[in-house]
Scaffold this motif. Structure first.
Motif, PDB file in Angstrom:
ATOM      1  N   ASP A  71       0.702  -1.248  -0.064  1.00  0.00           N
ATOM      2  CA  ASP A  71       0.159   0.035   0.043  1.00  0.00           C
ATOM      3  C   ASP A  71       0.826   1.289   0.038  1.00  0.00           C
ATOM      4  O   ASP A  71       0.652   2.299  -0.709  1.00  0.00           O
ATOM      5  N   GLU A  72       1.883   1.226   0.850  1.00  0.00           N
ATOM      6  CA  GLU A  72       2.798   2.319   0.826  1.00  0.00           C
ATOM      7  C   GLU A  72       3.670   2.557  -0.605  1.00  0.00           C
ATOM      8  O   GLU A  72       3.831   3.970  -0.922  1.00  0.00           O
ATOM      9  N   ALA A  95      11.318   7.895  -6.771  1.00  0.00           N
ATOM     10  CA  ALA A  95      12.448   6.893  -6.608  1.00  0.00           C
ATOM     11  C   ALA A  95      13.169   7.247  -5.357  1.00  0.00           C
ATOM     12  O   ALA A  95      13.390   5.789  -4.906  1.00  0.00           O
ATOM     13  N   ASP A  96      13.105   8.219  -4.630  1.00  0.00           N
ATOM     14  CA  ASP A  96      13.533   8.399  -3.561  1.00  0.00           C
ATOM     15  C   ASP A  96      12.608   7.501  -2.653  1.00  0.00           C
ATOM     16  O   ASP A  96      13.060   6.960  -1.538  1.00  0.00           O
ATOM     17  N   GLU A  97      11.441   7.853  -2.652  1.00  0.00           N
ATOM     18  CA  GLU A  97      10.369   7.144  -1.860  1.00  0.00           C
ATOM     19  C   GLU A  97      10.413   5.748  -1.864  1.00  0.00           C
ATOM     20  O   GLU A  97      10.447   4.948  -0.903  1.00  0.00           O
ATOM     21  N   LEU A  98      10.505   5.010  -3.169  1.00  0.00           N
ATOM     22  CA  LEU A  98      10.846   3.771  -3.285  1.00  0.00           C
ATOM     23  C   LEU A  98      11.787   3.194  -2.500  1.00  0.00           C
ATOM     24  O   LEU A  98      11.932   1.882  -1.987  1.00  0.00           O
ATOM     25  N   LEU A  99      13.018   3.657  -2.773  1.00  0.00           N
ATOM     26  CA  LEU A  99      14.312   3.339  -2.177  1.00  0.00           C
ATOM     27  C   LEU A  99      14.093   3.435  -0.560  1.00  0.00           C
ATOM     28  O   LEU A  99      14.621   2.431  -0.009  1.00  0.00           O
ATOM     29  N   ARG A 100      13.455   4.174  -0.123  1.00  0.00           N
ATOM     30  CA  ARG A 100      13.532   4.478   1.216  1.00  0.00           C
ATOM     31  C   ARG A 100      12.565   3.492   1.770  1.00  0.00           C
ATOM     32  O   ARG A 100      12.772   2.570   2.930  1.00  0.00           O
ATOM     33  N   LEU A 101      11.308   2.831   1.163  1.00  0.00           N
ATOM     34  CA  LEU A 101      10.442   1.997   1.710  1.00  0.00           C
ATOM     35  C   LEU A 101      11.272   0.831   1.525  1.00  0.00           C
ATOM     36  O   LEU A 101      10.943  -0.223   2.380  1.00  0.00           O
ATOM     37  N   HIS A 102      11.994   0.481   0.476  1.00  0.00           N
ATOM     38  CA  HIS A 102      12.503  -0.769   0.274  1.00  0.00           C
ATOM     39  C   HIS A 102      13.744  -0.880   1.451  1.00  0.00           C
ATOM     40  O   HIS A 102      13.866  -1.950   1.740  1.00  0.00           O
ATOM     41  N   ASP A 104      13.691   0.254   4.663  1.00  0.00           N
ATOM     42  CA  ASP A 104      12.846   0.522   6.068  1.00  0.00           C
ATOM     43  C   ASP A 104      12.984  -0.676   6.832  1.00  0.00           C
ATOM     44  O   ASP A 104      13.069  -1.688   6.241  1.00  0.00           O
ATOM     45  N   ASP A 105      12.846  -0.539   8.123  1.00  0.00           N
ATOM     46  CA  ASP A 105      13.159  -1.680   9.173  1.00  0.00           C
ATOM     47  C   ASP A 105      12.191  -2.850   8.796  1.00  0.00           C
ATOM     48  O   ASP A 105      12.390  -4.163   8.843  1.00  0.00           O
ATOM     49  N   ARG A 106      11.043  -2.551   8.603  1.00  0.00           N
ATOM     50  CA  ARG A 106      10.023  -3.759   8.120  1.00  0.00           C
ATOM     51  C   ARG A 106      10.383  -4.279   6.951  1.00  0.00           C
ATOM     52  O   ARG A 106      10.173  -5.681   6.863  1.00  0.00           O
ATOM     53  N   SER A 107      10.522  -3.643   5.789  1.00  0.00           N
ATOM     54  CA  SER A 107      10.962  -4.339   4.469  1.00  0.00           C
ATOM     55  C   SER A 107      12.289  -5.155   4.698  1.00  0.00           C
ATOM     56  O   SER A 107      12.167  -6.388   4.210  1.00  0.00           O
ATOM     57  N   ARG A 175      25.103  -2.099  -3.520  1.00  0.00           N
ATOM     58  CA  ARG A 175      25.481  -1.402  -2.432  1.00  0.00           C
ATOM     59  C   ARG A 175      25.322  -1.643  -1.230  1.00  0.00           C
ATOM     60  O   ARG A 175      26.038  -1.560  -0.219  1.00  0.00           O
ATOM     61  N   SER A 176      24.280  -2.195  -0.823  1.00  0.00           N
ATOM     62  CA  SER A 176      23.951  -2.586   0.579  1.00  0.00           C
ATOM     63  C   SER A 176      24.232  -3.937   1.022  1.00  0.00           C
ATOM     64  O   SER A 176      23.974  -4.426   2.102  1.00  0.00           O
ATOM     65  N   GLU A 177      24.846  -4.627  -0.084  1.00  0.00           N
ATOM     66  CA  GLU A 177      25.170  -5.944   0.195  1.00  0.00           C
ATOM     67  C   GLU A 177      24.135  -6.821   0.556  1.00  0.00           C
ATOM     68  O   GLU A 177      24.206  -7.533   1.612  1.00  0.00           O
ATOM     69  N   MET A 178      23.202  -6.882  -0.297  1.00  0.00           N
ATOM     70  CA  MET A 178      22.047  -7.899  -0.136  1.00  0.00           C
ATOM     71  C   MET A 178      21.341  -7.489   1.189  1.00  0.00           C
ATOM     72  O   MET A 178      20.788  -8.269   1.888  1.00  0.00           O
ATOM     73  N   GLY A 179      21.241  -5.997   1.539  1.00  0.00           N
ATOM     74  CA  GLY A 179      20.445  -5.286   2.718  1.00  0.00           C
ATOM     75  C   GLY A 179      20.954  -5.749   3.966  1.00  0.00           C
ATOM     76  O   GLY A 179      20.601  -5.510   4.971  1.00  0.00           O
TER      77      GLY A 179
END
Length: 206
Positions: A71-72, A95-102, A104-107, A175-179
């Motif tokens: 939903d977000e 794009a900024d918001e999608l990356l932020r959501l991807h 975030d802690d829950r994701s 970049r995040s090394e698979m999160g």
């Protein structure tokens, strides 16, 4: 009656949120129903009144978070419905918001649970990824309208949507090394701008 129903809905939400927090922290095997009850602030029998067993609770908790995240993400696409004069800036904001959501802690917790529990729950992938086609279709629809307005090249909106998301998520995973590594906001913004720059080089009309 309405008060009773609302109370039941609120307790169910608290249980699901508490369950997800406990499962994310301890994993499925180590998480106990009493831990979940304590996290949710309810009695242990209340958990069983809402969910028949721990496996059902796990699936429902994961599904609730996956739906909330979807939903977000769908809401994050809304600026594309009316992007104004500066399409590049609007795309960068999305794009900024999608990356932020991807990230975030829950994701991140949801992905960790998927990786760790997929053998125990083979249907977990369908639960977690089920919203992917809806997000893709919503983005493709937005891009198709922009193409009809002459603001993007009139080609295949499904391919454009797929490439837009790949330009965001692909570099992010590297970049995040698979999160496993948190990225600072400045780096996320840089990724968003690079993705939009490449996307518009391929699909823009300027």
């Amino acid at each position: 009656m309405a008060t009773i129903s609302r109370g039941r809905i609120d307790k169910r939400r608290a249980i699901l949120e508490g369950a997800f927090a406990v499962f994310a922290r301890l994993g499925y095997a180590r998480a106990g129903v009493q831990d979940i009850a304590d996290e949710a602030g309810v009695a242990k029998p209340t958990v069983y009144n809402h969910m028949t067993d721990k496996a059902t609770l796990f699936r429902n908790a994961v599904e609730a978070v996956a739906q909330a995240l979807l939903d977000e993400r769908l809401a994050a696409l809304e600026p594309l419905a009316d992007p104004g004069d500066d399409l590049r800036s609007t795309l960068e904001g999305v794009a900024d918001e999608l990356l932020r959501l991807h990230t975030d802690d829950r994701s991140c917790a949801l992905r960790r649970l998927l990786y760790s529990e997929i053998l125990r729950f083979p249907d977990l992938l369908d639960i977690v990824k089920g919203g992917g086609p809806r997000l893709h279709q919503a983005l493709a629809d937005r891009l198709a309208r922009l193409a009809l307005q002459g603001r993007l090249r009139a080609a295949d909106p499904d391919e454009a949507a797929e490439q837009f998301m790949a330009l965001l998520v692909g570099p992010l995973e590297v970049r995040s090394e698979m999160g496993t590594r948190a990225l600072p906001e400045a780096e996320l913004r840089s990724l968003a701008r690079a993705a939009v720059r490449t996307f518009l080089a391929a699909w823009g009309t300027d």
